[in-house]
Design a protein around this motif. Structure first.
Motif, PDB file in Angstrom:
ATOM      1  N   GLY A  15       0.823  -1.208   0.000  1.00 62.33           N
ATOM      2  CA  GLY A  15       0.000   0.000   0.000  1.00 62.33           C
ATOM      3  C   GLY A  15       0.856   1.256   0.000  1.00 62.33           C
ATOM      4  O   GLY A  15       0.580   2.206  -0.740  1.00 62.33           O
ATOM      5  N   GLN A  16       1.901   1.238   0.813  1.00 64.25           N
ATOM      6  CA  GLN A  16       2.787   2.402   0.898  1.00 64.25           C
ATOM      7  C   GLN A  16       3.504   2.642  -0.432  1.00 64.25           C
ATOM      8  O   GLN A  16       3.589   3.770  -0.916  1.00 64.25           O
ATOM      9  CB  GLN A  16       3.803   2.174   2.021  1.00 64.25           C
ATOM     10  N   GLY A  19       1.059   4.055  -2.864  1.00 67.31           N
ATOM     11  CA  GLY A  19       0.415   5.306  -2.469  1.00 67.31           C
ATOM     12  C   GLY A  19      -1.051   5.126  -2.110  1.00 67.31           C
ATOM     13  O   GLY A  19      -1.878   6.010  -2.332  1.00 67.31           O
ATOM     14  N   THR A  20      -1.382   3.987  -1.546  1.00 67.62           N
ATOM     15  CA  THR A  20      -2.753   3.698  -1.124  1.00 67.62           C
ATOM     16  C   THR A  20      -2.704   3.090   0.271  1.00 67.62           C
ATOM     17  O   THR A  20      -1.647   3.060   0.906  1.00 67.62           O
ATOM     18  CB  THR A  20      -3.443   2.767  -2.143  1.00 67.62           C
ATOM     19  N   THR A  21      -3.822   2.594   0.757  1.00 71.87           N
ATOM     20  CA  THR A  21      -3.848   2.009   2.101  1.00 71.87           C
ATOM     21  C   THR A  21      -3.471   0.535   2.061  1.00 71.87           C
ATOM     22  O   THR A  21      -3.589  -0.118   1.023  1.00 71.87           O
ATOM     23  CB  THR A  21      -5.251   2.141   2.726  1.00 71.87           C
ATOM     24  N   ALA A  24      -6.593  -1.484   1.105  1.00 72.23           N
ATOM     25  CA  ALA A  24      -6.863  -1.531  -0.334  1.00 72.23           C
ATOM     26  C   ALA A  24      -5.937  -2.544  -1.013  1.00 72.23           C
ATOM     27  O   ALA A  24      -6.365  -3.314  -1.879  1.00 72.23           O
ATOM     28  CB  ALA A  24      -6.677  -0.145  -0.949  1.00 72.23           C
ATOM     29  N   ALA A  25      -4.677  -2.562  -0.600  1.00 73.34           N
ATOM     30  CA  ALA A  25      -3.726  -3.531  -1.145  1.00 73.34           C
ATOM     31  C   ALA A  25      -4.134  -4.950  -0.762  1.00 73.34           C
ATOM     32  O   ALA A  25      -4.075  -5.876  -1.587  1.00 73.34           O
ATOM     33  CB  ALA A  25      -2.318  -3.227  -0.648  1.00 73.34           C
ATOM     34  N   GLN A  28      -6.833  -6.315  -3.025  1.00 72.96           N
ATOM     35  CA  GLN A  28      -6.289  -6.743  -4.321  1.00 72.96           C
ATOM     36  C   GLN A  28      -5.536  -8.064  -4.184  1.00 72.96           C
ATOM     37  O   GLN A  28      -5.634  -8.945  -5.042  1.00 72.96           O
ATOM     38  CB  GLN A  28      -5.357  -5.663  -4.892  1.00 72.96           C
TER      39      GLN A  28
END
Length: 199
Positions: A15-16, A19-21, A24-25, A28
């Protein structure tokens, strides 16, 4: 792509990087896991909750560029140009002999022709040919290969296809007739072989 470039990572780390949480990762990753492309390993790291580390499965490797077909064709051309057509034929001959011996060892365990063809289809499927077989109304058998994993090499050098047909004929025995009806290299959707008792 992140896992390919960086190796095993946690959802938070992915996520880092994206550039997301981490959540969220993780969603996926769960989808990719359902497809058999990633797998998680839980690791205890001192105090606190264990960490899940995600990595690619062997099945995921097919999603990345693979130039082995181009390399094979290049090597065949080098052998042909540097050592001559006879050397290329000798190499194909060695492969043909090894394949024939392996197939014969399996097929000789079966007496009935239909059992031999079923075993041959199984061997070919294990090699990536997506093979199947069926019995026709007249009692003849058909071996079908829906895919050719060596298509690039076979296109560059027809000796592979000639050798394949000879291997089938040898492995099934002199009392069996094998005729190629469809041929991928010749533009067919698949390769198919009519197989029947000779005479």
């Amino acid at each position: 792509m992140m896992l390919k470039m960086h190796g095993a990572l946690s959802a938070a780390a992915i996520g880092q990087l994206l550039g997301t949480t981490g959540e969220a990762a993780r969603q996926q990753l769960a989808r990719l896991a359902d497809e058999g492309l990633v797998a998680a390993v839980t690791e205890a790291r001192g105090v606190g909750r264990p960490t899940q580390s995600w990595s690619l499965t062997p099945a995921a490797q097919s999603r990345f560029p693979d130039t082995h077909a181009a390399l094979t064709v290049q090597l065949l051309d080098i052998i042909r140009q540097s050592l001559g057509e006879e050397a290329l034929d000798a190499i194909i001959g060695v492969r043909e002999t090894e394949t024939r011996l392996a197939y014969q060892a399996t097929l000789e365990q079966h007496a009935a022709l239909r059992d031999k063809v079923a075993a041959l289809a199984e061997l070919r499927s294990a090699e990536g040919y997506m093979a199947e077989w069926r019995e026709e109304a007249d009692g003849s058998l058909v071996l079908i290969e829906n895919h050719c994993p060596i298509c690039a090499a076979a296109t560059a050098c027809e000796g592979f296809c000639r050798a394949e047909l000879e291997v089938f004929r040898s492995a099934l025995g002199p009392e069996v007739e094998v005729v190629r009806d469809e041929h991928i290299v010749a533009g067919g959707r698949r390769c198919s072989y009519a197989i029947r008792r000779a005479g």
